[in-house]
Scaffold this motif. Sequence first.
Motif, PDB file in Angstrom:
ATOM      1  N   ILE A  86      10.420 -82.357  41.059  1.00  0.00           N
ATOM      2  CA  ILE A  86      10.745 -83.215  39.937  1.00  0.00           C
ATOM      3  C   ILE A  86      10.121 -82.608  38.685  1.00  0.00           C
ATOM      4  CG2 ILE A  86      10.943 -85.322  41.314  1.00  0.00           C
ATOM      5  CD1 ILE A  86       8.159 -86.135  40.222  1.00  0.00           C
ATOM      6  N   GLY A  87      10.737 -82.863  37.542  1.00  0.00           N
ATOM      7  CA  GLY A  87      10.217 -82.349  36.290  1.00  0.00           C
ATOM      8  C   GLY A  87      11.341 -81.856  35.399  1.00  0.00           C
ATOM      9  N   VAL A  88      11.057 -81.801  34.106  1.00  0.00           N
ATOM     10  CA  VAL A  88      12.027 -81.338  33.117  1.00  0.00           C
ATOM     11  C   VAL A  88      11.319 -80.430  32.121  1.00  0.00           C
ATOM     12  CG1 VAL A  88      13.451 -83.425  33.308  1.00  0.00           C
ATOM     13  CG2 VAL A  88      11.624 -83.325  31.589  1.00  0.00           C
ATOM     14  N   ASP A  91      10.791 -79.284  25.999  1.00  0.00           N
ATOM     15  CA  ASP A  91      11.364 -79.184  24.650  1.00  0.00           C
ATOM     16  C   ASP A  91      12.587 -80.061  24.440  1.00  0.00           C
ATOM     17  OD1 ASP A  91       9.365 -77.404  24.135  1.00  0.00           O
ATOM     18  OD2 ASP A  91      10.647 -75.615  24.068  1.00  0.00           O
ATOM     19  N   ASP A  92      13.372 -80.298  25.517  1.00  0.00           N
ATOM     20  CA  ASP A  92      14.575 -81.111  25.350  1.00  0.00           C
ATOM     21  C   ASP A  92      14.767 -82.137  26.458  1.00  0.00           C
ATOM     22  OD1 ASP A  92      15.291 -79.499  27.480  1.00  0.00           O
ATOM     23  OD2 ASP A  92      17.175 -78.790  26.597  1.00  0.00           O
ATOM     24  N   GLY A  93      13.830 -82.226  27.386  1.00  0.00           N
ATOM     25  CA  GLY A  93      13.979 -83.164  28.493  1.00  0.00           C
ATOM     26  C   GLY A  93      14.969 -82.703  29.537  1.00  0.00           C
ATOM     27  N   GLN A  94      15.373 -81.436  29.440  1.00  0.00           N
ATOM     28  CA  GLN A  94      16.307 -80.880  30.418  1.00  0.00           C
ATOM     29  C   GLN A  94      15.752 -79.556  30.946  1.00  0.00           C
ATOM     30  OE1 GLN A  94      20.588 -81.388  29.402  1.00  0.00           O
ATOM     31  NE2 GLN A  94      19.865 -82.426  27.560  1.00  0.00           N
ATOM     32  N   GLN A  95      16.199 -78.427  30.368  1.00  0.00           N
ATOM     33  CA  GLN A  95      15.770 -77.142  30.901  1.00  0.00           C
ATOM     34  C   GLN A  95      15.049 -76.271  29.883  1.00  0.00           C
ATOM     35  OE1 GLN A  95      19.148 -75.166  32.686  1.00  0.00           O
ATOM     36  NE2 GLN A  95      19.416 -76.740  34.251  1.00  0.00           N
ATOM     37  N   ALA A  96      14.878 -76.737  28.666  1.00  0.00           N
ATOM     38  CA  ALA A  96      14.261 -75.916  27.624  1.00  0.00           C
ATOM     39  C   ALA A  96      12.743 -76.124  27.591  1.00  0.00           C
ATOM     40  CB  ALA A  96      14.854 -76.250  26.256  1.00  0.00           C
ATOM     41  N   GLY A  97      12.020 -75.034  27.492  1.00  0.00           N
ATOM     42  CA  GLY A  97      10.570 -75.121  27.386  1.00  0.00           C
ATOM     43  C   GLY A  97       9.896 -75.230  28.735  1.00  0.00           C
ATOM     44  N   GLU A  98       8.590 -75.381  28.679  1.00  0.00           N
ATOM     45  CA  GLU A  98       7.786 -75.389  29.905  1.00  0.00           C
ATOM     46  C   GLU A  98       7.914 -76.708  30.678  1.00  0.00           C
ATOM     47  OE1 GLU A  98       3.758 -74.460  28.866  1.00  0.00           O
ATOM     48  OE2 GLU A  98       4.319 -72.595  27.843  1.00  0.00           O
ATOM     49  N   TYR A  99       7.967 -76.581  31.982  1.00  0.00           N
ATOM     50  CA  TYR A  99       7.929 -77.726  32.896  1.00  0.00           C
ATOM     51  C   TYR A  99       6.482 -77.932  33.359  1.00  0.00           C
ATOM     52  CZ  TYR A  99      13.034 -77.132  33.923  1.00  0.00           C
ATOM     53  OH  TYR A  99      14.402 -77.018  33.883  1.00  0.00           O
ATOM     54  N   ALA A 100       6.203 -79.154  33.830  1.00  0.00           N
ATOM     55  CA  ALA A 100       5.000 -79.437  34.626  1.00  0.00           C
ATOM     56  C   ALA A 100       5.505 -80.026  35.942  1.00  0.00           C
ATOM     57  CB  ALA A 100       4.074 -80.408  33.907  1.00  0.00           C
ATOM     58  N   PRO A 101       6.099 -79.198  36.793  1.00  0.00           N
ATOM     59  CA  PRO A 101       6.820 -79.701  37.966  1.00  0.00           C
ATOM     60  C   PRO A 101       5.899 -80.088  39.113  1.00  0.00           C
ATOM     61  CG  PRO A 101       6.858 -77.318  37.973  1.00  0.00           C
ATOM     62  CD  PRO A 101       6.149 -77.729  36.695  1.00  0.00           C
ATOM     63  N   ILE A 102       6.422 -80.973  39.937  1.00  0.00           N
ATOM     64  CA  ILE A 102       5.773 -81.339  41.190  1.00  0.00           C
ATOM     65  C   ILE A 102       6.743 -80.994  42.314  1.00  0.00           C
ATOM     66  CG2 ILE A 102       4.815 -83.218  42.588  1.00  0.00           C
ATOM     67  CD1 ILE A 102       4.212 -84.692  39.954  1.00  0.00           C
ATOM     68  N   PHE A 103       6.364 -80.061  43.173  1.00  0.00           N
ATOM     69  CA  PHE A 103       7.171 -79.669  44.323  1.00  0.00           C
ATOM     70  C   PHE A 103       6.704 -80.463  45.548  1.00  0.00           C
ATOM     71  CE2 PHE A 103       7.577 -76.167  41.412  1.00  0.00           C
ATOM     72  CZ  PHE A 103       8.855 -75.654  41.615  1.00  0.00           C
ATOM     73  N   TYR A 104       7.670 -80.874  46.364  1.00  0.00           N
ATOM     74  CA  TYR A 104       7.368 -81.681  47.545  1.00  0.00           C
ATOM     75  C   TYR A 104       8.444 -81.434  48.587  1.00  0.00           C
ATOM     76  CZ  TYR A 104      11.207 -84.723  46.139  1.00  0.00           C
ATOM     77  OH  TYR A 104      12.465 -85.192  45.815  1.00  0.00           O
ATOM     78  N   GLN A 105       8.217 -81.924  49.805  1.00  0.00           N
ATOM     79  CA  GLN A 105       9.201 -81.774  50.870  1.00  0.00           C
ATOM     80  C   GLN A 105       9.876 -83.119  51.149  1.00  0.00           C
ATOM     81  OE1 GLN A 105       6.505 -79.597  53.715  1.00  0.00           O
ATOM     82  NE2 GLN A 105       8.163 -78.112  53.634  1.00  0.00           N
TER      83      GLN A 105
END
Length: 294
Positions: A86-88, A91-105
């Motif tokens: 999860i995460g975006v 910069d635009d709430g989509q794919q621009a700029g850095e994410y702070a993602p959380i990966f999970y199974q």
Amino acid sequence: MRSTPSLPFRVLTHNIRYATPSPFKGERPWNERKQLLLNELHYNTRFGSDTFICLQEVLHNQIVDILTGLNSKSNSKSSSLDWAFIGVGRDDGQQAGEYAPIFYQPSVWTLQSRETVWLSETPSKPSKSWDAASTRIVTIGVFTHQKTGNTVIAMNTHLDDQGSRSRLEAARIIRSKIHEYQTGDYGGLISGSFLSGDLNSEEDQEAYQDLTGSGDLLDTFKLVEPLQQYGNTNTFTGFGYESEPAKRIDYVLLASGGNQEWRVDGYSVLANRFDDGVFNSDHRAVVADVMLLG
């Protein structure tokens, strides 16, 4: 009243350094670093399917590389991927700029809800405020562990590296979100909440002091006896040529109070360079093994 079995799980947080086209002295390009990072993630999740991987400074192409790499050993007969995130982009709430993602199974954790909050005076849209040099976010997910029924609030962030005021205000926003979830629709279900990330704040500085001094959050580093910790203490190293000293600015913090009872079984700061001399990032990963007590 919540009544669920105890749940051990792992949180790994790492600022992986964004894929810059102009590397610093001592820094290798992302294409030369990415397999080293993936090896770190594979090794530290090999026997821990309950792990959350929380990363910072991740551009979209790095998201693609990491997700592809994590799932490279997936069972080809399975209809679902081993890892999701999860995460975006901030910069635009989509794919621009850095994410702070959380990966999970997804086979282990059921995602109940997700939210991105901008750490600004307008938290519902891409923005920055106060003295922040960059747009900053916190990624929030509500996850239910399928085997035990425990519901966990996972939060991941990267605070500003320049603005002292913005870091303090960001910490306050994060604490308010924790309280909001604890008293909201999921309040009666929450077994525990944690915050991971690069706070750009040492122990005597504003964000750390606000988050932990309030009593709302506990530092896993301080919940394990020093002789039982593994690895390094400092989490920022640079690439070997910076004038900035090494320091501890990356954390896994546990929310206290309410139904949340924790035990920390392990804490480590992993190496980010080995005999090959290549830094996989200018930060080291922090790993906390925690237990939610039933």
